[in-house]
Structure formats: structure tokens, C-alpha cells
Write a protein that holds these residues in place. Structure first.
Motif, PDB file in Angstrom:
ATOM      1  N   ARG A  29      -4.925 -14.002 -42.551  1.00 24.50           N
ATOM      2  CA  ARG A  29      -4.675 -15.575 -42.383  1.00 24.50           C
ATOM      3  C   ARG A  29      -6.119 -16.243 -41.680  1.00 24.50           C
ATOM      4  O   ARG A  29      -5.994 -17.211 -42.319  1.00 24.50           O
ATOM      5  CB  ARG A  29      -3.686 -15.495 -41.099  1.00 24.50           C
ATOM      6  CG  ARG A  29      -2.044 -14.887 -41.688  1.00 24.50           C
ATOM      7  CD  ARG A  29      -1.218 -15.101 -40.475  1.00 24.50           C
ATOM      8  NE  ARG A  29       0.140 -14.696 -40.914  1.00 24.50           N
ATOM      9  CZ  ARG A  29       0.449 -13.570 -40.690  1.00 24.50           C
ATOM     10  NH1 ARG A  29      -0.124 -12.668 -40.044  1.00 24.50           N
ATOM     11  NH2 ARG A  29       1.891 -13.189 -41.271  1.00 24.50           N
ATOM     12  N   LEU A  30      -6.855 -15.440 -40.983  1.00 20.73           N
ATOM     13  CA  LEU A  30      -7.955 -15.855 -40.514  1.00 20.73           C
ATOM     14  C   LEU A  30      -9.012 -16.271 -41.508  1.00 20.73           C
ATOM     15  O   LEU A  30      -9.647 -17.130 -41.666  1.00 20.73           O
ATOM     16  CB  LEU A  30      -8.679 -14.828 -39.731  1.00 20.73           C
ATOM     17  CG  LEU A  30     -10.035 -15.257 -39.068  1.00 20.73           C
ATOM     18  CD1 LEU A  30      -9.818 -16.358 -37.999  1.00 20.73           C
ATOM     19  CD2 LEU A  30     -10.654 -14.077 -38.109  1.00 20.73           C
ATOM     20  N   ASN A  46      -5.082  -5.290 -37.551  1.00 17.46           N
ATOM     21  CA  ASN A  46      -3.886  -5.797 -38.162  1.00 17.46           C
ATOM     22  C   ASN A  46      -4.431  -6.733 -39.436  1.00 17.46           C
ATOM     23  O   ASN A  46      -5.255  -7.697 -39.294  1.00 17.46           O
ATOM     24  CB  ASN A  46      -3.225  -6.904 -37.183  1.00 17.46           C
ATOM     25  CG  ASN A  46      -2.063  -7.375 -37.805  1.00 17.46           C
ATOM     26  OD1 ASN A  46      -1.956  -7.622 -39.100  1.00 17.46           O
ATOM     27  ND2 ASN A  46      -0.927  -7.721 -37.022  1.00 17.46           N
ATOM     28  N   VAL A  47      -4.539  -6.157 -40.536  1.00 15.82           N
ATOM     29  CA  VAL A  47      -4.932  -6.844 -41.803  1.00 15.82           C
ATOM     30  C   VAL A  47      -4.253  -8.055 -42.200  1.00 15.82           C
ATOM     31  O   VAL A  47      -4.934  -9.076 -42.917  1.00 15.82           O
ATOM     32  CB  VAL A  47      -4.649  -5.791 -43.081  1.00 15.82           C
ATOM     33  CG1 VAL A  47      -5.710  -4.536 -42.568  1.00 15.82           C
ATOM     34  CG2 VAL A  47      -3.455  -5.323 -43.254  1.00 15.82           C
ATOM     35  N   PHE A  48      -2.942  -8.100 -41.803  1.00 22.12           N
ATOM     36  CA  PHE A  48      -2.449  -9.461 -41.901  1.00 22.12           C
ATOM     37  C   PHE A  48      -2.996 -10.479 -41.255  1.00 22.12           C
ATOM     38  O   PHE A  48      -3.243 -11.735 -41.628  1.00 22.12           O
ATOM     39  CB  PHE A  48      -0.938  -9.485 -41.638  1.00 22.12           C
ATOM     40  CG  PHE A  48      -0.222  -8.206 -42.340  1.00 22.12           C
ATOM     41  CD1 PHE A  48       0.062  -8.296 -43.755  1.00 22.12           C
ATOM     42  CD2 PHE A  48       0.197  -7.282 -41.462  1.00 22.12           C
ATOM     43  CE1 PHE A  48       0.625  -7.260 -44.446  1.00 22.12           C
ATOM     44  CE2 PHE A  48       0.928  -6.304 -42.282  1.00 22.12           C
ATOM     45  CZ  PHE A  48       0.998  -6.274 -43.639  1.00 22.12           C
ATOM     46  N   LEU A  85     -10.349  -9.749 -50.014  1.00 16.57           N
ATOM     47  CA  LEU A  85     -10.983  -8.921 -49.116  1.00 16.57           C
ATOM     48  C   LEU A  85     -11.080  -7.526 -49.722  1.00 16.57           C
ATOM     49  O   LEU A  85     -10.326  -7.019 -50.545  1.00 16.57           O
ATOM     50  CB  LEU A  85     -10.380  -8.923 -47.678  1.00 16.57           C
ATOM     51  CG  LEU A  85      -9.994 -10.372 -47.181  1.00 16.57           C
ATOM     52  CD1 LEU A  85      -9.517 -10.312 -45.806  1.00 16.57           C
ATOM     53  CD2 LEU A  85     -11.495 -11.176 -46.962  1.00 16.57           C
ATOM     54  N   HIS A  86     -11.941  -6.510 -49.343  1.00 19.52           N
ATOM     55  CA  HIS A  86     -12.067  -5.169 -49.947  1.00 19.52           C
ATOM     56  C   HIS A  86     -11.994  -4.241 -48.537  1.00 19.52           C
ATOM     57  O   HIS A  86     -12.814  -4.347 -47.691  1.00 19.52           O
ATOM     58  CB  HIS A  86     -13.531  -5.272 -50.425  1.00 19.52           C
ATOM     59  CG  HIS A  86     -13.390  -6.256 -51.740  1.00 19.52           C
ATOM     60  ND1 HIS A  86     -13.812  -7.335 -51.542  1.00 19.52           N
ATOM     61  CD2 HIS A  86     -13.096  -5.758 -53.116  1.00 19.52           C
ATOM     62  CE1 HIS A  86     -13.618  -7.736 -52.718  1.00 19.52           C
ATOM     63  NE2 HIS A  86     -13.195  -7.309 -53.612  1.00 19.52           N
ATOM     64  N   ARG A  87     -11.112  -3.385 -48.656  1.00 19.81           N
ATOM     65  CA  ARG A  87     -11.114  -2.485 -47.826  1.00 19.81           C
ATOM     66  C   ARG A  87     -12.285  -1.532 -47.440  1.00 19.81           C
ATOM     67  O   ARG A  87     -12.397  -1.424 -46.288  1.00 19.81           O
ATOM     68  CB  ARG A  87      -9.914  -1.431 -48.009  1.00 19.81           C
ATOM     69  CG  ARG A  87      -9.611  -0.081 -47.100  1.00 19.81           C
ATOM     70  CD  ARG A  87      -8.478   0.878 -47.761  1.00 19.81           C
ATOM     71  NE  ARG A  87      -9.428   1.391 -48.546  1.00 19.81           N
ATOM     72  CZ  ARG A  87     -10.040   2.536 -48.703  1.00 19.81           C
ATOM     73  NH1 ARG A  87     -10.394   2.768 -47.444  1.00 19.81           N
ATOM     74  NH2 ARG A  87     -10.609   3.235 -49.842  1.00 19.81           N
TER      75      ARG A  87
END
Length: 257
Positions: A130-131, A124-126, A243-245
């Protein structure tokens, strides 16, 4: 997801999203459309997905030109997919998407084009954003070429002038310096991206977006939303906020079978 039409390939990609994105189907999927969808399409998409499906007709705002822009008199160096169609889409993803009142209830927006595909297991990228208190989840870095898109390098002058005029201190100076090379400009290949809505609605960022919009460079020179997103983050986002996939090895493809 902005969809021009419903196809069997789109249905297959959506089913992969349901099966591979590990969020327990808690994330809504919003289909943005301008025309060409019918009742049967809405029903088919709703039945396809295990998560909640929403629809939003954006035809009125999608087809808006900037203030002071005359589409009848203005010439453009880019005429792929109709004179203005693709350029209107660029403006939509760069500017208009963050102005839609229907999206203000959300913390994050994940963009997937209708020819994008998530395969393999995704966390879960969301939750990760948040983290990490991130404002953007980026795709691969790509480049736009002056040779292919005449007028691309004009962005360098516009960006430099804006920084000087408004005394901007870029948050990622190295990233900004890397953006403009010999007749090339870096971008984030943003057919996949996750954006924090609050960040892109901040006063200073809206001012920058409106300033770029007022130059009409999107329509005259095909300044892409991918390049403009990269520059926005270089100016206003800390390195730790992006952040980078590829760093997470999340499998993804665009325009793939």
C-alpha cells in the motif's frame, strides 16, 4: 493456500506464519480445497490458527478446462502427477483465482503453497505494498528450460504476436527482453507471491490472460503460471510497482524440512 490434505508438517508451517508474520493477526487465512478434507480437518485448522480461518471449496472451478479444449483427444508432453492435475493447478493460479467472486472483497492475495515456510520475522507486506502503491510482491527469479519442458519457447512467438496484434507497449521492456534466452524462459518462483486483485482484474490484463488461455499452451506444453505471471508483469506493470522479496531479506523456503 491451496491444500490437498492436512498434515503435521502443514500445521507446523501455519504456526510459523502466525508467530512470524507481523500483522497482529489482522489478515485472514483462506484455505482452498477440492476434496479430501473432513470435519475434523476444518476443526484442526481452525484451532491451530490465531487469525480468522476461512474455507472455500473450489472443486468445480478448479477442474474446468478452457473453452474448445478436448482433454480426451489432446496430447500433452507433461505427465507428472496425473495427465491434467498439475496443469489444472497452473490454470487456476494464472487465471481462475482472480475470477472467484469470494475474493473480490480483498485488496491483496498472498499465495503460500502448502509446502512453503515463512521463518524469521516478517513485516506486514500488505502495508508495504500500500505504501509503495505496488501491484505485486515477487519471489526469486527462476527459469524454465525448453529441454525439460518441450514447447516452452513457443511462448516467445505467442507473446510477440500478441504485442504486435494489439499494439501493446510493454511497461518493462528490459524485463521482457530478458525473459527469453537461449532455450530458457525466466519466471517468478511464485509459490510465494502477493498480488493486487484490482490489477489482475483490469480489462487489458484479463484480455491477455484469456488470450493465453485460448492457446491451450498450459495443457499442451505445461506453460507454467510462474512464467506467465512474469510475462504479465513485464507487459503491464511499471518497475516501481513490483517489489521483490530478496530485496527485503525476508527469509522463506519452499519444499524445506
Amino acid at each position: 493456500m491451496l491444500i490437498p490434505r492436512v498434515s503435521s508438517k502443514l500445521i507446523q508451517r501455519l504456526q510459523l506464519l502466525d508467530s512470524n508474520f507481523d500483522d497482529n493477526f489482522s489478515t485472514n487465512i483462506l484455505f482452498l480445497y477440492t476434496d479430501g478434507l473432513y470435519g475434523a480437518d476444518f476443526l484442526r485448522l481452525t484451532k491451530t490458527m490465531k487469525r480468522q480461518v476461512l474455507f472455500l471449496n473450489v472443486a468445480q472451478v478448479f477442474n474446468l478446462f478452457p473453452v474448445g479444449f478436448d482433454p480426451c483427444k489432446t496430447k500433452t508432453s507433461y505427465r507428472v502427477r496425473g495427465k491434467w492435475n498439475y496443469l489444472l493447478m497452473i490454470r487456476f493460479w494464472f487465471k481462475t483465482i482472480f475470477e472467484l467472486p469470494q475474493l473480490q472483497q480483498y485488496d491483496y492475495i498472498m499465495r503460500l503453497d502448502d509446502d512453503s515456510k515463512i521463518f524469521g520475522r516478517w513485516f506486514n507486506v500488505f502495508d508495504e505494498m500500500r505504501l509503495k502503491n505496488a501491484v505485486y510482491f515477487a519471489n526469486n527469479i527462476d527459469i524454465d528450460l525448453e529441454e525439460q519442458l518441450p514447447g516452452t519457447m513457443k511462448m516467445k512467438t505467442v507473446t510477440s504476436d500478441y504485442i504486435q496484434q494489439y499494439n501493446i507497449k510493454p511497461k518493462q521492456l528490459d524485463m521482457l527482453n530478458n525473459a527469453f534466452n537461449n532455450k530458457t524462459v525466466w519466471n517468478y518462483y511464485n509459490n510465494f507471491e502477493v498480488s493486487k486483485v484490482e490489477f489482475f482484474r483490469r480489462k487489458e490484463i484479463r484480455h491477455w490472460i484469456d488470450a493465453i488461455d485460448s492457446t491451450h499452451g498450459i495443457f499442451k506444453y505445461r506453460w507454467g503460471d510462474a512464467v506467465l505471471r512474469y510475462l504479465t508483469l513485464a507487459l503491464f506493470a511499471e518497475k516501481r510497482e513490483v517489489l521483490h522479496r530478496p530485496d527485503y531479506s525476508l527469509p522463506y523456503c519452499h519444499k524445506c524440512p
